[in-house]
Design a protein around this motif. Structure first.
Motif, PDB file in Angstrom:
ATOM      1  N   LEU A 184       0.920  -1.176  -0.124  1.00  0.00           N
ATOM      2  CA  LEU A 184      -0.001   0.080   0.176  1.00  0.00           C
ATOM      3  C   LEU A 184       0.875   1.167  -0.116  1.00  0.00           C
ATOM      4  CD1 LEU A 184      -2.935   1.044   0.171  1.00  0.00           C
ATOM      5  CD2 LEU A 184      -2.861   0.853   2.465  1.00  0.00           C
ATOM      6  N   LEU A 185       1.950   1.037   0.641  1.00  0.00           N
ATOM      7  CA  LEU A 185       2.825   2.489   0.740  1.00  0.00           C
ATOM      8  C   LEU A 185       3.401   2.564  -0.619  1.00  0.00           C
ATOM      9  CD1 LEU A 185       4.654   2.092   4.315  1.00  0.00           C
ATOM     10  CD2 LEU A 185       3.128   3.859   3.416  1.00  0.00           C
ATOM     11  N   GLU A 186       3.845   1.450  -1.371  1.00  0.00           N
ATOM     12  CA  GLU A 186       4.623   1.642  -2.713  1.00  0.00           C
ATOM     13  C   GLU A 186       3.387   2.094  -3.628  1.00  0.00           C
ATOM     14  OE1 GLU A 186       7.468   0.841  -3.549  1.00  0.00           O
ATOM     15  OE2 GLU A 186       8.266   0.270  -1.564  1.00  0.00           O
ATOM     16  N   ASN A 187       2.021   1.696  -3.633  1.00  0.00           N
ATOM     17  CA  ASN A 187       1.131   2.177  -4.319  1.00  0.00           C
ATOM     18  C   ASN A 187      -0.185   2.644  -3.803  1.00  0.00           C
ATOM     19  OD1 ASN A 187      -0.307   2.722  -6.865  1.00  0.00           O
ATOM     20  ND2 ASN A 187      -0.779   0.444  -7.048  1.00  0.00           N
ATOM     21  N   PRO A 188      -0.254   3.761  -3.152  1.00  0.00           N
ATOM     22  CA  PRO A 188      -1.481   4.249  -2.234  1.00  0.00           C
ATOM     23  C   PRO A 188      -2.766   4.247  -2.972  1.00  0.00           C
ATOM     24  CG  PRO A 188       0.662   5.955  -2.164  1.00  0.00           C
ATOM     25  CD  PRO A 188       0.859   4.730  -3.474  1.00  0.00           C
ATOM     26  N   GLN A 189      -3.817   3.602  -2.325  1.00  0.00           N
ATOM     27  CA  GLN A 189      -4.893   3.429  -3.056  1.00  0.00           C
ATOM     28  C   GLN A 189      -6.010   3.512  -1.686  1.00  0.00           C
ATOM     29  OE1 GLN A 189      -5.702   0.063  -5.787  1.00  0.00           O
ATOM     30  NE2 GLN A 189      -3.433  -0.167  -5.966  1.00  0.00           N
ATOM     31  N   ARG A 190      -7.115   4.036  -2.202  1.00  0.00           N
ATOM     32  CA  ARG A 190      -8.439   4.045  -1.228  1.00  0.00           C
ATOM     33  C   ARG A 190      -8.747   2.798  -0.785  1.00  0.00           C
ATOM     34  NH1 ARG A 190     -12.939   8.566  -0.814  1.00  0.00           N
ATOM     35  NH2 ARG A 190     -11.105   9.496  -1.005  1.00  0.00           N
ATOM     36  N   TYR A 191      -9.153   1.612  -1.815  1.00  0.00           N
ATOM     37  CA  TYR A 191      -9.456   0.558  -1.238  1.00  0.00           C
ATOM     38  C   TYR A 191      -8.335  -0.398  -1.948  1.00  0.00           C
ATOM     39  CZ  TYR A 191     -13.905   2.990  -0.819  1.00  0.00           C
ATOM     40  OH  TYR A 191     -15.048   3.868  -0.427  1.00  0.00           O
ATOM     41  N   PHE A 192      -7.786  -1.413  -1.048  1.00  0.00           N
ATOM     42  CA  PHE A 192      -6.497  -2.169  -1.548  1.00  0.00           C
ATOM     43  C   PHE A 192      -6.750  -3.460  -1.010  1.00  0.00           C
ATOM     44  CE2 PHE A 192      -2.343  -3.568  -0.969  1.00  0.00           C
ATOM     45  CZ  PHE A 192      -1.749  -3.240  -1.998  1.00  0.00           C
ATOM     46  N   ALA A 193      -7.066  -3.890   0.080  1.00  0.00           N
ATOM     47  CA  ALA A 193      -7.169  -5.077   0.714  1.00  0.00           C
ATOM     48  C   ALA A 193      -8.579  -5.679   1.307  1.00  0.00           C
ATOM     49  CB  ALA A 193      -6.087  -5.396   1.570  1.00  0.00           C
ATOM     50  N   LEU A 194      -8.759  -6.983   1.491  1.00  0.00           N
ATOM     51  CA  LEU A 194      -9.852  -7.405   2.052  1.00  0.00           C
ATOM     52  C   LEU A 194      -9.187  -8.471   2.950  1.00  0.00           C
ATOM     53  CD1 LEU A 194     -12.921  -7.676   2.519  1.00  0.00           C
ATOM     54  CD2 LEU A 194     -13.065  -9.324   0.526  1.00  0.00           C
ATOM     55  N   VAL A 195      -9.846  -8.537   4.317  1.00  0.00           N
ATOM     56  CA  VAL A 195      -9.415  -9.530   5.506  1.00  0.00           C
ATOM     57  C   VAL A 195     -10.672 -10.223   5.738  1.00  0.00           C
ATOM     58  CG1 VAL A 195      -8.338 -10.030   7.444  1.00  0.00           C
ATOM     59  CG2 VAL A 195      -7.304  -8.050   5.849  1.00  0.00           C
ATOM     60  N   LEU A 196     -10.663 -11.315   5.830  1.00  0.00           N
ATOM     61  CA  LEU A 196     -11.908 -12.197   6.044  1.00  0.00           C
ATOM     62  C   LEU A 196     -11.488 -12.910   7.535  1.00  0.00           C
ATOM     63  CD1 LEU A 196     -13.016 -13.648   2.747  1.00  0.00           C
ATOM     64  CD2 LEU A 196     -14.008 -11.584   3.827  1.00  0.00           C
ATOM     65  N   THR A 197     -12.366 -12.982   8.177  1.00  0.00           N
ATOM     66  CA  THR A 197     -12.331 -13.626   9.633  1.00  0.00           C
ATOM     67  C   THR A 197     -13.492 -14.451  10.081  1.00  0.00           C
ATOM     68  OG1 THR A 197     -13.230 -11.669  11.072  1.00  0.00           O
ATOM     69  CG2 THR A 197     -11.022 -11.516  10.609  1.00  0.00           C
ATOM     70  N   PRO A 198     -13.352 -15.281  10.738  1.00  0.00           N
ATOM     71  CA  PRO A 198     -14.654 -16.269  11.202  1.00  0.00           C
ATOM     72  C   PRO A 198     -15.638 -15.458  12.108  1.00  0.00           C
ATOM     73  CG  PRO A 198     -12.530 -16.994  12.193  1.00  0.00           C
ATOM     74  CD  PRO A 198     -12.225 -15.959  11.102  1.00  0.00           C
ATOM     75  N   THR A 199     -14.951 -14.564  12.872  1.00  0.00           N
ATOM     76  CA  THR A 199     -16.117 -13.940  14.037  1.00  0.00           C
ATOM     77  C   THR A 199     -15.649 -12.223  13.752  1.00  0.00           C
ATOM     78  OG1 THR A 199     -14.052 -14.187  15.608  1.00  0.00           O
ATOM     79  CG2 THR A 199     -15.604 -15.809  15.460  1.00  0.00           C
ATOM     80  N   ARG A 200     -16.467 -11.609  14.328  1.00  0.00           N
ATOM     81  CA  ARG A 200     -16.713 -10.330  14.548  1.00  0.00           C
ATOM     82  C   ARG A 200     -15.278  -9.689  15.414  1.00  0.00           C
ATOM     83  NH1 ARG A 200     -22.259  -7.572  15.949  1.00  0.00           N
ATOM     84  NH2 ARG A 200     -22.745  -8.855  13.962  1.00  0.00           N
ATOM     85  N   GLU A 201     -15.303 -10.358  16.353  1.00  0.00           N
ATOM     86  CA  GLU A 201     -14.204  -9.933  17.486  1.00  0.00           C
ATOM     87  C   GLU A 201     -12.884 -10.013  16.944  1.00  0.00           C
ATOM     88  OE1 GLU A 201     -18.051 -10.940  19.377  1.00  0.00           O
ATOM     89  OE2 GLU A 201     -16.814 -12.361  18.263  1.00  0.00           O
ATOM     90  N   LEU A 202     -12.678 -11.151  16.231  1.00  0.00           N
ATOM     91  CA  LEU A 202     -11.206 -11.332  15.530  1.00  0.00           C
ATOM     92  C   LEU A 202     -11.049 -10.079  14.206  1.00  0.00           C
ATOM     93  CD1 LEU A 202      -8.849 -12.825  15.281  1.00  0.00           C
ATOM     94  CD2 LEU A 202      -9.750 -14.456  13.480  1.00  0.00           C
ATOM     95  N   ALA A 203     -12.113  -9.900  14.021  1.00  0.00           N
ATOM     96  CA  ALA A 203     -12.205  -8.707  12.945  1.00  0.00           C
ATOM     97  C   ALA A 203     -11.681  -7.251  13.531  1.00  0.00           C
ATOM     98  CB  ALA A 203     -13.631  -8.375  12.241  1.00  0.00           C
ATOM     99  N   PHE A 204     -12.295  -7.350  14.686  1.00  0.00           N
ATOM    100  CA  PHE A 204     -12.008  -5.999  15.597  1.00  0.00           C
ATOM    101  C   PHE A 204     -10.310  -6.054  16.002  1.00  0.00           C
ATOM    102  CE2 PHE A 204     -16.478  -5.442  16.594  1.00  0.00           C
ATOM    103  CZ  PHE A 204     -16.829  -4.008  15.969  1.00  0.00           C
ATOM    104  N   GLN A 205      -9.830  -7.060  16.432  1.00  0.00           N
ATOM    105  CA  GLN A 205      -8.593  -7.466  16.885  1.00  0.00           C
ATOM    106  C   GLN A 205      -7.657  -7.008  15.808  1.00  0.00           C
ATOM    107  OE1 GLN A 205      -7.949 -10.943  19.270  1.00  0.00           O
ATOM    108  NE2 GLN A 205      -5.851 -11.189  18.202  1.00  0.00           N
ATOM    109  N   ILE A 206      -8.090  -7.742  14.663  1.00  0.00           N
ATOM    110  CA  ILE A 206      -7.044  -7.725  13.570  1.00  0.00           C
ATOM    111  C   ILE A 206      -7.005  -6.141  13.025  1.00  0.00           C
ATOM    112  CG2 ILE A 206      -6.588  -8.171  10.904  1.00  0.00           C
ATOM    113  CD1 ILE A 206      -7.772 -10.827  11.651  1.00  0.00           C
TER     114      ILE A 206
END
Length: 431
Positions: free
Chosen positions: A129-151
């Motif tokens: 992302l630092l090499e090529n700045p963009q507004r939308y760049f990556a998607l991270v999928l998690t099994p639970t909402r709590e883990l999503a907050f932690q990440i």
């Protein structure tokens, strides 16, 4: 043959509990045909899987030598962020996954909890992302909402440690000015740095149009860009600036993120950003891909607190942009006349596009929200104004690609102003 088959079938169907101690060694020594066939099938499946899937890449760990974040190929900014977060050294999964991910290759990691999995994929994402700045760049999928907050918190921690840093090639300045003469100082900066391309950031859509009209009245190739323009008109304005048909782009924060325009030489914060982090996004439009650039922030008597917050986030005090006050104030009369012209043209815009549905009602819209991308058609106000100086517009020809129409008349005004002195009733000499 039939008897043998029945014996083997019986042995396969007999449970382990029913087998005697004498029969178990015999079974181990003479496996039946079905067991041999099953074993062969499993081997074939293993071989086919090995040929289908790619070979896993292994990273040489240089023996027992402890690897640093820099050894993994991470951006220097991220290495500093890891140090600030007290991440002393990469874990095993990070050592093996990060170099592969940085190369843009697929990675599947399997490791126990608490071994640094999040950093193993978060760092390569931020590196790219630092090499090529963009507004939308990556998607991270998690099994639970709590883990999503932690990440998400770990991503934020890494970003907070480095997002308020600017590149070394960027020269940053501030200019403390009275708000009354803001336009005058802006014209002075454009005059002094003539020949460069500018991005000027303003706080409102209406201000972008008004400032663009004022600069055009002085003969400068300015074009506005703001959120109330239609998408087609926004793209048209941006393309004119990218193609260098316009040397000055006046924009709201709609252009502060995600745009990659390599030839931006100077960023001017005409209106200081309310949110300090927007400053980083604004000045990031210049000094890209190793090029040098300048950023000048205009600070009025009402912006001191906002500016101090920016310096606090940057962790340093910016130098003052030096300019001669006499030279600046010599532009006052001409800028005031351009402001009057811009005001009349703004009224023309409101009259022509002010009401939906034409005569008979509708809601009034601002001139900034009109369909015209840069309002170039509206020059009626200039025709009603008296020409500035002898020869009218002949004084405003662009010679040699530089704005000599500003330089030479204003330099003469500066010389005459500095050589003349006037006295006020109190006896104070004023230059």
């Amino acid at each position: 043959m039939s008897e043998t088959s029945e014996d083997e079938q019986a042995q396969l169907q007999t449970s382990d509990e029913e087998l005697s101690a004498d029969e178990e060694p015999k079974k181990a020594q003479m496996p039946g045909k079905r067991m041999r066939k099953t074993t062969a099938t499993i081997k074939k499946l293993k071989m086919s899987l090995m040929t289908m899937r790619p070979r896993p890449m292994r990273i040489k760990l240089n023996g027992d030598k402890a690897l640093t974040w820099k050894d993994l190929g991470l951006n220097e900014t991220l290495c500093k962020a890891c140090d600030e977060l007290m991440w002393k050294a990469p874990s095993k999964i990070q050592k093996e996954a990060i170099p592969i991910a940085i190369q843009g290759k697929d990675v599947i990691g399997l490791v126990e909890t608490g071994s640094g999995k999040t950093g193993a994929f978060a760092l390569p994402i931020l590196h790219a992302l630092l090499e090529n700045p963009q507004r939308y760049f990556a998607l991270v999928l998690t099994p639970t909402r709590e883990l999503a907050f932690q990440i998400g918190e770990q991503f934020e921690a890494l970003e907070v440690s480095n997002k308020y840093q600017t590149v070394d090639q960027l020269q940053q300045y501030y200019l403390f000015i009275p708000v009354k003469y803001k336009d005058v100082y802006l014209v002075h900066i454009l005059n002094e740095l003539a020949g460069n391309s500018f991005m000027i950031f303003s706080s409102t859509c209406n201000n972008t149009v008004k400032t663009a009209l004022m600069l055009r009245a002085l003969g400068l190739a300015a074009i506005p860009l703001h959120g109330q323009m239609s998408q087609n008109k926004r793209l048209a304005a941006l393309n004119k600036f990218k193609a260098k048909n316009r040397s000055i782009l006046i924009s709201t924060d709609v252009a502060s993120r995600g745009l990659d325009i390599p030839h931006v030489d100077v960023v001017v914060n005409f209106d200081i950003p309310t949110h300090s982090k927007d400053y980083i996004h604004r000045v990031g439009r210049t000094a890209r891909a190793g090029r040098s650039g300048q950023a000048i922030t205009m600070v009025s008597q009402y912006d001191i607190e906002l500016y101090q917050r920016i310096e606090h986030l940057l962790g340093k005090q910016l130098p003052l942009y030096k300019c001669e006050e006499d030279e600046v104030m010599a532009l006052q009369e001409r800028v005031a006349e351009a402001q009057r012209t811009a005001k009349l043209e703004l009224n023309d815009l409101e009259d022509s596009k002010g009401y939906k549905g034409g005569k008979g009602g509708g809601t009034k819209r601002s001139a900034a929200g009109g369909d015209h991308d840069d309002s170039e058609q509206f020059t009626g106000a200039r025709k009603r104004m008296k020409p500035m100086g002898k020869g009218g517009n002949n004084n405003y020809k662009n010679k040699g690609g530089r704005w000599s129409y500003l330089l030479y008349p204003f330099r003469r005004d500066v010389e005459s102003t500095t050589n003349q002195k006037r006295h006020d009733p109190t006896g104070t000499t004023v230059i």
